[in-house]
Design an enzyme around this catalytic site. Structure first.
Site, PDB file in Angstrom:
ATOM      1  N   LYS A  41      -0.605   2.715  -4.083  1.00 49.71           N
ATOM      2  CA  LYS A  41      -0.249   1.835  -5.194  1.00 49.71           C
ATOM      3  C   LYS A  41      -1.473   1.279  -5.906  1.00 49.71           C
ATOM      4  O   LYS A  41      -1.364   0.782  -7.025  1.00 49.71           O
ATOM      5  CB  LYS A  41       0.662   0.713  -4.712  1.00 49.71           C
ATOM      6  CG  LYS A  41       2.003   1.267  -4.235  1.00 49.71           C
ATOM      7  CD  LYS A  41       3.028   0.197  -3.997  1.00 49.71           C
ATOM      8  CE  LYS A  41       4.385   0.781  -3.691  1.00 49.71           C
ATOM      9  NZ  LYS A  41       4.485   1.272  -2.302  1.00 49.71           N
TER      10      LYS A  41
HETATM   11  C1  LIG Z   1       5.519   1.999  -1.971  1.00 44.97           C
HETATM   12  C2  LIG Z   1       5.196   2.965  -0.891  1.00 44.97           C
HETATM   13  C3  LIG Z   1       5.922   4.153  -0.750  1.00 44.97           C
HETATM   14  C4  LIG Z   1       7.098   4.490  -1.626  1.00 44.97           C
HETATM   15  O1  LIG Z   1       6.718   4.751  -2.938  1.00 44.97           O
HETATM   16  P1  LIG Z   1       7.833   4.725  -4.099  1.00 44.97           P
HETATM   17  O2  LIG Z   1       7.097   5.014  -5.337  1.00 44.97           O
HETATM   18  O3  LIG Z   1       8.448   3.367  -4.066  1.00 44.97           O
HETATM   19  O4  LIG Z   1       8.826   5.794  -3.744  1.00 44.97           O
HETATM   20  C5  LIG Z   1       5.526   5.043   0.240  1.00 44.97           C
HETATM   21  N1  LIG Z   1       4.514   4.762   1.066  1.00 44.97           N
HETATM   22  C6  LIG Z   1       3.800   3.628   0.966  1.00 44.97           C
HETATM   23  C7  LIG Z   1       2.698   3.382   1.923  1.00 44.97           C
HETATM   24  C8  LIG Z   1       4.109   2.701  -0.020  1.00 44.97           C
HETATM   25  O5  LIG Z   1       3.403   1.569  -0.113  1.00 44.97           O
END
Ligand SMILES: *Cc1c(COP(=O)(O)O)cnc(C)c1O
Length: 432
Positions: free
Chosen positions: A107
């Site tokens: 993210k």
């Molecule tokens: C947010 C997150 C996900 C999921 O991603 P999305 O875009 O919400 O499907 C998977 N793994 C980690 C470590 C995350 O922080």
């Protein structure tokens, strides 16, 4: 380029409005009116380009009218100043390590891009911009790191009490300054609902300049397509058609991949890999989209019972189940399978997975088991294993070192505000 709402009830808007609003007034999510096609020359040269070069070519058509090259180029250099290596894990399987940014989750890419873009697009605003973001654990810290200390911007993080890992909690609550952490008596879905209510509330929006930094925001989605191109750039000679397995919760990461494919990236298939919150795999099997309350699992960042980006998937596939199935496979895995995958890959190959990456890896294994070999599988490793230290240590039965990048959070004092799961509490806070 304009951006339309997936609900189709509010008019298409330019980039600035889509990014500042986050959610369309009709409650829909924004998508670009056209998905640009990248020229053949771009794909021929892919292997010789840097990550910022690739990002520039991908982002430019979406942003050209509002962000000039002399702003976009350095912005991308800043956002993408950490490595995103593609690592061979076993025969035909690669891990795209997206966790080498400041908060050790994928993210960081979207949140850093969004923070810089939003600061640029609102540079002439006199009011303070208030960003409301719901987090299941990783979004909040990536957003906080992206916006910390940015003048004119205040961030409110809503996270579910007792449902994030101890290190995640530290990463959410120890900022101070322009970052306020709100500990909600409820689940992630409750947090997400509160954030959506705030963005849709007429009175609040008249009095304050509000925005969201969740994956509903188009400014997080666009950068999440960069690294799919970058993965292929790093594969010198793919040993067959490429399959991406994406560990998914709200499906923003996967939607970024679908956008990359729509721009021309040669991908044979995407795998929607989930934990027990298997709404999308269930939809692919049955044709029935049935959101449910989320259940808690070891891969907590994917504990989502009503994935917000489903609206985008449905729009991209023109609401046709058959089209979903042409490009997407879905699998879900239990906590026991997650632990076992972490342990097995460590023992067999010396490769350490986090619980989310483990689900992506399992998705590829399942696909291989069904389809046989002959394709090149890439799973997205979305968090540093040390972020989920307790789970990984229990799976391996041995202690795990915490890298310095994460250890410094543990020294700091938490300063969260408790909040009931009631919109009025949030509203009062945002009105002040
Ligand atoms: C947010 C997150 C996900 C999921 O991603 P999305 O875009 O919400 O499907 C998977 N793994 C980690 C470590 C995350 O922080």
């Amino acid at each position: 380029m304009k951006f339309y709402s997936t609900n189709g009830q509010s008019p298409p808007v330019p980039l600035r409005q889509a990014v500042v609003q986050g959610l369309a007034p009709d409650g829909g999510l924004y998508l670009p009116e056209q998905i640009p096609q990248l020229p053949p020359a771009f794909f021929r040269q892919l292997g010789t380009q840097s990550l910022p070069d690739i990002a520039y070519a991908v982002a430019r058509p979406f942003l050209a009218e509002e962000v000039p090259p002399e702003v976009l180029r350095p912005l991308l250099e800043e956002v993408l100043d950490f490595p995103i290596p593609l690592v061979a894990v076993e025969e035909g399987i690669y891990s795209l390590e997206l966790y080498r940014g400041p908060t050790a989750a994928f993210k960081d890419v979207g949140a850093r891009f969004m923070a810089r873009l939003l600061a640029y697009l609102t540079r002439n605003e006199s009011r303070e911009l208030r960003i409301v973001v719901a987090t299941s654990g990783d979004t909040g810290s990536a957003v906080a790191a992206g916006f910390f200390g940015v003048p004119g911007i205040r961030v409110y993080l809503l996270y579910p009490k007792g449902k994030v890992s101890p290190l995640q909690q530290k990463q959410l609550t120890t900022w101070g300054g322009n970052i306020t952490a709100l500990e909600v008596e409820g689940t992630f879905d409750d947090c997400q609902q509160l954030a959506k209510l705030a963005l849709a509330d007429r009175e609040l929006n008249q009095r304050q300049l509000l925005s969201s930094a969740n994956s509903i925001n188009i400014a997080r989605l666009i950068p999440q397509s960069f690294y799919y191109f970058w993965a292929l750039a790093q594969l010198q000679q793919p040993a067959g058609p490429v399959v991406f397995s994406v560990p998914s919760g709200n499906f923003g990461n996967l939607t970024g991949g679908l956008m990359a494919a729509a721009m021309g990236l040669p991908v044979q298939r995407f795998i929607a890999a989930t934990n027990a919150n298997d709404i999308v795999p269930h939809y692919l099997r049955s044709g029935q989209y049935q959101p449910r309350p989320s259940v808690a699992t070891l891969s907590n960042a994917m504990d989502v019972g009503n994935p917000s980006n489903y609206a985008r998937l449905a729009a991209l596939y023109q609401h046709q189940h058959a089209r979903f199935c042409q490009q997407l496979s879905g699998y879900s895995f239990s906590d026991a399978e997650t632990r076992q995958a972490i342990r097995r890959l460590w023992e067999d190959r010396g490769y350490l997975l986090d619980p989310h990456g483990a689900i992506g890896y399992l998705g590829l294994k399942q696909y291989q088991a069904e389809q046989g070999p002959g394709h090149c599988g890439i799973f997205l490793e979305t968090a540093h294993p040390a972020k989920f230290r307790e789970v990984v240590e229990a799976a391996l039965d041995q202690p795990l070192a915490i890298p310095a990048q994460l250890a410094h959070y543990l020294q700091k004092a938490e300063q969260q505000l408790p909040m009931r799961n009631e919109f009025d509490s949030l509203k009062q806070l945002l009105l002040v």
